[in-house]
Scaffold this active site. Structure first.
Site, PDB file in Angstrom:
ATOM      1  N   LYS A   1      92.445  73.469  72.291  1.00 39.05           N
ATOM      2  CA  LYS A   1      93.401  73.844  71.458  1.00 39.05           C
ATOM      3  C   LYS A   1      92.374  74.438  69.903  1.00 39.05           C
ATOM      4  O   LYS A   1      92.334  75.488  69.057  1.00 39.05           O
ATOM      5  CB  LYS A   1      94.499  73.296  70.154  1.00 39.05           C
ATOM      6  CG  LYS A   1      95.371  72.808  70.926  1.00 39.05           C
ATOM      7  CD  LYS A   1      95.679  71.411  70.645  1.00 39.05           C
ATOM      8  CE  LYS A   1      96.737  70.632  71.683  1.00 39.05           C
ATOM      9  NZ  LYS A   1      97.479  69.321  71.055  1.00 39.05           N
TER      10      LYS A   1
ATOM     11  N   GLN B   1      96.071  64.276  67.448  1.00 38.79           N
ATOM     12  CA  GLN B   1      96.035  64.043  69.227  1.00 38.79           C
ATOM     13  C   GLN B   1      96.944  63.054  69.444  1.00 38.79           C
ATOM     14  O   GLN B   1      96.218  62.289  69.616  1.00 38.79           O
ATOM     15  CB  GLN B   1      95.028  64.190  69.793  1.00 38.79           C
ATOM     16  CG  GLN B   1      94.764  64.613  71.034  1.00 38.79           C
ATOM     17  CD  GLN B   1      95.918  66.146  71.938  1.00 38.79           C
ATOM     18  OE1 GLN B   1      95.740  66.818  71.092  1.00 38.79           O
ATOM     19  NE2 GLN B   1      96.463  65.683  72.862  1.00 38.79           N
TER      20      GLN B   1
ATOM     21  N   ASP C   1     103.166  69.704  64.523  1.00 39.28           N
ATOM     22  CA  ASP C   1     104.132  69.749  65.896  1.00 39.28           C
ATOM     23  C   ASP C   1     104.910  69.343  65.410  1.00 39.28           C
ATOM     24  O   ASP C   1     105.549  69.097  66.675  1.00 39.28           O
ATOM     25  CB  ASP C   1     103.160  68.432  66.650  1.00 39.28           C
ATOM     26  CG  ASP C   1     101.837  68.682  67.516  1.00 39.28           C
ATOM     27  OD1 ASP C   1     102.010  68.983  68.787  1.00 39.28           O
ATOM     28  OD2 ASP C   1     101.340  67.405  67.746  1.00 39.28           O
TER      29      ASP C   1
END
Ligand code: NDP
Length: 279
Positions: free
Chosen positions: A50, A94, A117
């Site tokens: 990422k 994460q 997200d």
């Protein structure tokens, strides 16, 4: 039948190039805070990927690598500080978190407007209410991959295997919004093959390697494989038994190189969209 293998990597690169152009027009680089708790090996790899992709697009990432023994309350306080920090545009936690933490409670502590997200209940609620803001990345990735081979999905029958908050549930809403008729299957579904073999679009997101074989797939269907598992040789594999399904499906995403690169790209898209809102 010749099965088209949908190249998620190539599509991801194309969208990333478009995002880079949008970032160039912004007054400053968007800043993404990445919170990693512990040393889960797959998470370390995902975070590295990422960070590299974000940098190519022009997004600055700030990695906060925290101890796996920290308390849930300490993590939430840390995230609240990021929420208050005007230099940070977007926050990503994460997953998975260590077992002693309540993932849902931690995700709820991210400010909805910084939720890279798109998994905060406010953002999920907006999606279900028909006013999508920040959309969960993997479901959005699946939709983009479907539209890459089938621009109009109106009236098509879509079956999703999996009903998680991360993938299955928001994807069902996205496909309804894309005018599909949607069925959602899960581990208690009876006669799975009877249902999946009717689908024009079949998405499998279970983490059960090799679950989907030729018998589950209608001839010519679009098959999107979200699952990621390691096989006995240590290689990454999906929910779909590719050898069995090739020749039956009309189009298929590979693992790796399908949903994975597109998921990261949709994350970057959310970060850019947060930064653009501020201009
Ligand atoms: P979850 O474990 O949260 O959910 C799995 C879902 O699959 C559940 O709804 C479960 O049913 C269902 N399921 C499990 N086994 C079966 C079965 N044999 N038959 C039918 N349904 C079944 O996983 P996630 O949604 O978080 O992730 C799913 C997979 O996708 C994982 O392999 C994950 O690694 C991968 N993934 C990949 C991403 C990418 O970028 N490529 C991103 C996110 C996830 P029930 O609800 O009844 O338990």
């Amino acid at each position: 039948m010749q099965t088209q293998i949908i190249d998620g990597k190539a599509l991801a690169e194309k969208i990333q190039a478009e995002l880079a152009q949008q970032v160039e027009k912004l007054p400053k680089k968007p800043v993404l805070a990445v919170v990693l708790v512990g040393d889960h090996p797959a998470s370390l790899t995902y975070v590295r990927n990422k960070t590299v992709k974000a940098s190519k697009v022009g997004i600055e990432t700030r990695l906060f690598h925290l101890s796996p023994v920290m308390t849930e309350d300490a993590l939430i306080s840390f995230i609240r500080e990021l929420n208050e920090n005007a230099e940070i545009d977007a926050v990503l936690v994460q997953l998975p978190l260590p077992e002693h933490m309540d993932t849902a409670r931690v995700l709820e502590s991210i400010a909805p407007e910084k939720d890279a997200d798109g998994l905060h209940s406010i953002n999920l609620g907006k999606l279900f209410a028909g006013h999508p803001a920040l959309v969960p990345c993997t479901p959005m990735a699946c939709l983009e991959l479907i539209h890459a081979v089938c621009p109009s999905t109106e009236g098509m029958y879509a079956v999703i295997v999996g009903r998680s908050r991360l993938v299955g549930k928001p994807l069902a809403q996205l496909l309804l919004d894309a005018q599909c008729t949607v069925t959602q299957a899960h581990s208690r579904t009876k006669n799975l093959k009877d249902i999946t073999s009717q689908a024009d679009i079949l998405i499998s997101a279970t983490g059960h390697g090799g679950l989907i074989t030729k018998d589950h797939v209608k001839s010519g269907a679009i098959v999107i494989d979200v699952g990621i598992t390691k096989n006995a040789d240590g290689h990454l594999t999906g929910d779909v038994d590719r050898t069995s399904v090739e020749g039956q499906a009309g189009a298929l995403t590979p693992v790796p190189g399908g949903v994975g690169p597109m998921t990261i790209t949709m994350l970057l898209k959310n970060v850019v969209s947060i930064a653009m809102q501020k201009v």
